[in-house]
Design an enzyme around this catalytic site. Sequence first.
Site, PDB file in Angstrom:
ATOM      1  N   ASN A 109      32.840  43.396  39.117  1.00 26.97           N
ATOM      2  CA  ASN A 109      33.783  44.002  38.366  1.00 26.97           C
ATOM      3  C   ASN A 109      33.514  45.696  38.708  1.00 26.97           C
ATOM      4  O   ASN A 109      32.630  46.185  38.911  1.00 26.97           O
ATOM      5  CB  ASN A 109      33.008  43.999  36.843  1.00 26.97           C
ATOM      6  CG  ASN A 109      34.012  44.969  35.970  1.00 26.97           C
ATOM      7  OD1 ASN A 109      34.860  45.717  36.217  1.00 26.97           O
ATOM      8  ND2 ASN A 109      33.628  44.735  34.443  1.00 26.97           N
ATOM      9  N   HIS A 136      41.982  42.034  34.623  1.00 25.64           N
ATOM     10  CA  HIS A 136      41.077  42.743  34.917  1.00 25.64           C
ATOM     11  C   HIS A 136      39.917  41.769  35.311  1.00 25.64           C
ATOM     12  O   HIS A 136      39.663  40.579  34.814  1.00 25.64           O
ATOM     13  CB  HIS A 136      40.385  43.474  33.786  1.00 25.64           C
ATOM     14  CG  HIS A 136      39.051  44.103  34.055  1.00 25.64           C
ATOM     15  ND1 HIS A 136      38.763  44.796  34.976  1.00 25.64           N
ATOM     16  CD2 HIS A 136      38.018  44.437  33.271  1.00 25.64           C
ATOM     17  CE1 HIS A 136      37.751  45.264  34.965  1.00 25.64           C
ATOM     18  NE2 HIS A 136      37.057  45.033  33.739  1.00 25.64           N
ATOM     19  N   CYS A 189      37.539  50.558  32.491  1.00 21.13           N
ATOM     20  CA  CYS A 189      37.988  49.380  33.089  1.00 21.13           C
ATOM     21  C   CYS A 189      39.649  49.397  32.948  1.00 21.13           C
ATOM     22  O   CYS A 189      40.155  48.644  33.496  1.00 21.13           O
ATOM     23  CB  CYS A 189      37.460  48.180  32.902  1.00 21.13           C
ATOM     24  SG  CYS A 189      35.373  48.268  33.139  1.00 21.13           S
TER      25      CYS A 189
END
Length: 322
Positions: free
Chosen positions: A279, A249, A114
């Site tokens: 996500n 994020h 990520c």
Amino acid sequence: MPPRSILAGIGAYLPQRIVSNDELARTVDTTDAWIRERTGIQQRHFAAPHETAVFMATESARAALADAGAQASDVDGIIVATSTPDQAFPATAVRVQAALGATKGFGFDLAAACAGFVYGLSVADCMIKCGQAKGVLVIGSEVYSRILNWADRGTCVLFGDGAGAVFLRAGEGAGSDRGILSTHLHAQGTLGDILYVDGAVGQPDKPGHLVMHGKEVFRHAVTRLAEAVQEALAANHLTAADIDWLVPHQANRRIIDAMGRKLGLPIDRVVITVDRHANTSAASVPLALHDAWKDGRIKRGDLVLLEALGGGLVWGSALVRM
Ligand code: COA
């Protein structure tokens, strides 16, 4: 004075299929209320078979080049951050190069989960500063729907698919304060077992599914990301009050809120897309950046702080004057 890496254009691609929490709850033992309350997620996009990492990366790259008023011939480097490539090799990046009709420079993929997009920005910035490239596409492209364990309700409700890209152009150097002002990267490999994929093409009969110890990741995410933000502010002699936009994020609304509170940043200066995208791993930061850029919240001249954390653990920040 080395050239600055200017964010000349931003692009995005989201799969057409939108899946609501209620739709997911038809096949997974979960509820819309649980997902909203624990994560802030309301829906996610899931890729169709043709919407692979290469396909989505290419579409987002085309959009970033168009936004910059640039051509494929202006590209002399492509970095794709992905954990879900179409093939082990060639790299997603060279497939994108071919699809765009770009012919110069380098292309490679970067594996930092990520945090991949922030890692990619940092590498591209260094290559521009040292004179190795003048026009670099940095792309995050992910199809996590292909690596989710649908029997694990603690993880399969959290992720979505998509791609985001920026086109970095070497700036004039003196006379312009635009561009990437700093990047900071970190890794702590001893935490590799709290968020990982339990297989890969190099392992016999193990294509790999995502495994996560959610509470542990949550705890580290809040601490490490707050540290990363403070590190970026200190390195640039700034305070949180100087930041126009935080683009974090997009893993979990509660992590974003907890970080905002720690920093004393009002939530109306934080870009949030986790409710609509869930996500999307390496794509999450460029997708969020694109969202606020496209609707005019983020403007030329704004000071924008990007941060991300992912499996590794790996994390980092990038401070950008748009
Ligand atoms: N639907 C309904 N119930 C669920 C569920 C779901 N999708 N997933 C888990 N549950 C249940 C559990 O079974 C458990 O039930 P029990 O108490 O009867 O055993 C309960 O909800 C609590 O589970 P737990 O895992 O302790 O929840 P949590 O409060 O830690 O929240 C996360 C789970 C994943 C939302 C949270 O840990 C988190 O956000 N972690 C960070 C994730 C992240 O951001 N990762 C990416 C970083 S790159």
